[in-house]
Write an enzyme that holds these catalytic residues in place. Structure first.
Site, short mmCIF file in Angstrom:
data_model
loop_
_atom_site.label_atom_id
_atom_site.label_comp_id
_atom_site.label_asym_id
_atom_site.label_seq_id
_atom_site.Cartn_x
_atom_site.Cartn_y
_atom_site.Cartn_z
N CYS A 183 -6.01 -6.70 3.97
CA CYS A 183 -6.52 -6.24 2.68
C CYS A 183 -6.63 -7.46 1.77
CB CYS A 183 -5.56 -5.20 2.13
SG CYS A 183 -6.06 -4.52 0.56
N GLU A 203 -12.55 -5.98 -8.43
CA GLU A 203 -13.75 -5.22 -8.05
C GLU A 203 -14.72 -6.19 -7.37
OE1 GLU A 203 -15.17 -2.10 -7.79
OE2 GLU A 203 -16.76 -3.41 -7.06
N SER A 211 -14.74 4.38 -4.17
CA SER A 211 -13.60 5.02 -4.82
C SER A 211 -14.13 6.15 -5.68
CB SER A 211 -12.85 4.00 -5.68
OG SER A 211 -12.29 3.02 -4.87
N LEU A 212 -14.05 7.36 -5.17
CA LEU A 212 -14.66 8.49 -5.87
C LEU A 212 -13.64 9.15 -6.81
CD1 LEU A 212 -17.35 10.02 -5.96
CD2 LEU A 212 -16.43 11.56 -4.25
N HIS A 213 -12.62 9.72 -6.22
CA HIS A 213 -11.42 10.19 -6.93
C HIS A 213 -11.61 11.36 -7.89
CE1 HIS A 213 -9.82 6.67 -5.08
NE2 HIS A 213 -10.11 5.81 -6.02
N CYS A 232 -8.56 -7.39 -12.99
CA CYS A 232 -9.80 -6.60 -12.85
C CYS A 232 -10.29 -6.28 -14.25
CB CYS A 232 -9.49 -5.31 -12.08
SG CYS A 232 -10.94 -4.32 -11.70
N CYS A 290 -9.17 1.69 -14.19
CA CYS A 290 -8.91 2.97 -13.53
C CYS A 290 -7.45 3.33 -13.82
CB CYS A 290 -9.18 2.85 -12.04
SG CYS A 290 -10.84 2.26 -11.71
N SER A 345 -14.84 -2.10 -0.64
CA SER A 345 -14.57 -0.93 -1.47
C SER A 345 -14.99 -1.20 -2.91
CB SER A 345 -13.07 -0.61 -1.41
OG SER A 345 -12.77 0.45 -2.30
N CYS A 373 -4.51 2.94 -11.29
CA CYS A 373 -4.40 1.68 -10.54
C CYS A 373 -3.62 0.65 -11.34
CB CYS A 373 -5.80 1.17 -10.23
SG CYS A 373 -5.80 -0.46 -9.47
N CYS A 423 -1.58 0.56 -1.80
CA CYS A 423 -2.78 0.52 -2.64
C CYS A 423 -2.45 0.62 -4.11
CB CYS A 423 -3.67 1.74 -2.38
SG CYS A 423 -4.38 1.78 -0.79
N GLU A 433 -2.61 -11.44 -4.15
CA GLU A 433 -1.91 -10.98 -2.96
C GLU A 433 -2.88 -10.56 -1.87
OE1 GLU A 433 2.19 -9.36 -4.93
OE2 GLU A 433 0.71 -7.90 -4.33
N ASN A 444 -0.01 6.29 -5.11
CA ASN A 444 1.18 5.42 -5.05
C ASN A 444 1.63 5.12 -6.46
OD1 ASN A 444 1.36 4.94 -2.19
ND2 ASN A 444 -0.57 3.83 -2.42
N1 SAH Z 1 -11.85 -2.31 -6.95
C1 SAH Z 1 -12.15 -1.72 -5.71
C2 SAH Z 1 -11.23 -2.14 -4.57
C3 SAH Z 1 -9.76 -2.26 -4.87
S1 SAH Z 1 -8.80 -0.82 -5.02
C4 SAH Z 1 -12.17 -0.23 -5.85
O1 SAH Z 1 -11.76 0.28 -6.88
O2 SAH Z 1 -12.63 0.43 -4.92
C5 SAH Z 1 -8.66 -0.14 -3.36
C6 SAH Z 1 -8.43 1.36 -3.34
O3 SAH Z 1 -7.10 1.71 -3.78
C7 SAH Z 1 -9.38 2.11 -4.28
O4 SAH Z 1 -9.88 3.26 -3.67
C8 SAH Z 1 -8.47 2.45 -5.41
O5 SAH Z 1 -8.98 3.51 -6.15
C9 SAH Z 1 -7.18 2.78 -4.70
N2 SAH Z 1 -6.00 2.80 -5.57
C10 SAH Z 1 -5.79 2.09 -6.69
N3 SAH Z 1 -4.59 2.38 -7.21
C11 SAH Z 1 -4.02 3.30 -6.40
C12 SAH Z 1 -2.76 3.97 -6.41
N4 SAH Z 1 -1.86 3.74 -7.35
N5 SAH Z 1 -2.51 4.84 -5.42
C13 SAH Z 1 -3.40 5.05 -4.44
N6 SAH Z 1 -4.59 4.43 -4.37
C14 SAH Z 1 -4.91 3.58 -5.35
FE1 SF4 Z 2 -10.14 -2.42 -10.57
FE2 SF4 Z 2 -10.43 -1.03 -8.24
FE3 SF4 Z 2 -8.13 -0.93 -9.65
FE4 SF4 Z 2 -10.29 0.25 -10.60
S1 SF4 Z 2 -9.21 0.81 -8.69
S2 SF4 Z 2 -8.88 -1.01 -11.79
S3 SF4 Z 2 -11.90 -1.14 -9.94
S4 SF4 Z 2 -9.01 -2.73 -8.67
#
Ligand code: SAH
Ligand code: SF4
Length: 389
Positions: A122, A185, A238-240, A129, A133, A216, A136, A358, A109, A315
């Site tokens: 985007c 990623e 993506s620190l989190h 992936c 995480c 990212s 995600c 996201c 997508e 989300n």
């Molecule tokens: N793999 C890369 C890029 C794709 S994710 C990465 O992890 O950075 C893009 C962004 O969306 C990242 O910061 C990811 O952590 C965030 N993300 C993933 N799932 C999410 C969710 N359910 N709610 C909010 N942000 C999310």
């Molecule tokens: Fe993959 Fe990025 Fe999702 Fe982590 S946040 S599972 S690296 S797409």
């Protein structure tokens, strides 16, 4: 990086159903070599490049700067391919999501997010992936394969097709910015992403400047320097989480590249300065990483790094183990970060009605059966074992 970066590579055939070779995704040099090999002059590559990436032509017949016999000859051997649009969804807030199918049946997508002064696309880098995480949705899917450079560039081209933006105006474009924040990623598919972004940046083509491109990463430390040196695009990390203890759990890549290494790599990211800051993405998870103490720890952790902090309300997706922080918690957190001198915009969730926000990409609905839930656990366990191995 072994198993993570090379898992399940099976590149898309570059030939169409009629046996014609796809020209999309070749670098300028490759296109020149291709034309020379085909018995045409080198400058034909320049002409083709202009038609393909500046004018968006997919049919050789319209390439009128080439003589008719040359066009005919090219059309027999080559094609300018686009993925098939399987679904085209438009949110009430203007966000648009395309589900694209590649010739081998794999789907990804891309999402277009229009804003007042810009339009951001985007883009996805992988089908699925390797990482898991926990917040995600893509993390619950297996990596099927890396996208080719052609498939990455084609996402941008397709958005331009759909938005009627060939050739693109110098100002006020609908697709003015690119974020590599879709599925996958990008630093585990670096070669193809780099090739695609170089094509996207080319001034006689799609011409989106590196200042308008953000990559990212979840923190693939060994690839960050190279990305900065070669592409010099904006970096988002993506620190989190602010402790290894929590980050190890919600982002298992942290077990491989812990916070100290990640922060060091950010500190030395090529080209970073106060005018070009690193964006730290921080997804707000209720009761997990959203306390005032976490906010203060975040400020301490990033001290000395030119940084922006992007707070992302979580989300939800089917079967997700977390909840979104309350508005109040997000506000208090944001205020602390702001007072410490960091811009900390809260990202407004966009396209929620079409599951385009996201981390939700390719999720069908919010319902999940017990069997599906068990399946997700199985995939996560399998992928985590691979990461550890
Ligand atoms: N793999 C890369 C890029 C794709 S994710 C990465 O992890 O950075 C893009 C962004 O969306 C990242 O910061 C990811 O952590 C965030 N993300 C993933 N799932 C999410 C969710 N359910 N709610 C909010 N942000 C999310
Ligand atoms: Fe993959 Fe990025 Fe999702 Fe982590 S946040 S599972 S690296 S797409």
């Amino acid at each position: 990086m072994n198993a993570i970066s090379t898992a399940a590579l099976s590149p898309l055939p570059r030939i169409d159903a009629d046996g014609r070779k796809n020209l999309v995704g070749l670098t300028r040099e490759e296109l020149e070599a291709e034309m020379l090999g085909f018995g045409l002059e080198k400058f034909r590559a320049r002409q083709l490049w202009h038609w393909i990436y500046h004018r968006g032509a997919t049919d050789f017949a319209v390439m009128t700067t080439l003589a008719k016999p040359v066009r005919d000859k090219l059309a027999e051997a080559y094609a300018v391919l686009r993925p098939t649009v399987v679904r085209d969804l438009k949110s009430t807030d203007g966000t648009r999501k395309w589900l694209l199918r590649m010739p081998d049946g794999q789907e990804v997508e891309s999402v277009h997010i229009p804003e007042e002064d810009r339009g951001t696309l985007c883009v996805s880098s992988q089908v699925g992936c390797t990482l898991t995480c926990r917040f995600c949705h893509t993390g619950t899917q297996r990596l099927v394969r890396n996208l080719t450079a052609a498939e990455i560039v084609a996402q941008v081209m397709l958005a331009r097709d759909a938005l009627g933006e060939w050739p693109a105006p110098p100002d006020g474009r609908m697709v003015s910015n690119i974020v590599m924040m879709g599925m996958g990623e990008p630093l585990f598919n670096y070669e193809n992403v780099a090739k695609a972004l170089k094509i996207v940046m080319d001034g006689d083509g799609i011409s989106i400047s590196k200042r308008r491109i953000t990559l990212s990463t979840s923190g693939v430390v060994p690839m960050m320097k190279r990305c900065g040196e070669e592409l010099n695009v904006n970096l988002a990390v993506s620190l989190h989480a602010v402790t290894d203890e929590l980050r190890d759990i919600i982002m298992p890549i942290n077990r491989k590249y812990p916070l100290k290494e990640l922060i060091d790599a950010c500190r030395t990211y090529p080209g970073v300065n106060n005018a070009r800051r690193i964006t730290f993405e921080y997804v707000m998870l209720k009761g997990l990483n959203d306390s005032p103490a976490d906010a203060r720890a975040l400020v301490n952790l990033l001290r000395g790094i030119p940084a922006k902090i992007n707070l992302i309300p979580f989300n939800p997706w089917p079967g997700a183990p977390y909840e979104r922080s309350t508005d109040r918690a997000i506000q208090v957190f944001g205020d602390i970060v702001n007072h410490a001198g960091y811009a900390s915009p809260v990202r407004t969730p966009r396209g929620e009605d079409i599951m385009a926000a996201c981390g939700q990409l390719k999720s069908e609905s919010m319902k999940l059966t017990a069997a599906e839930r068990a399946r997700i656990q199985e995939v996560i366990a399998e992928k985590d074992a691979e990461l550890a191995g």
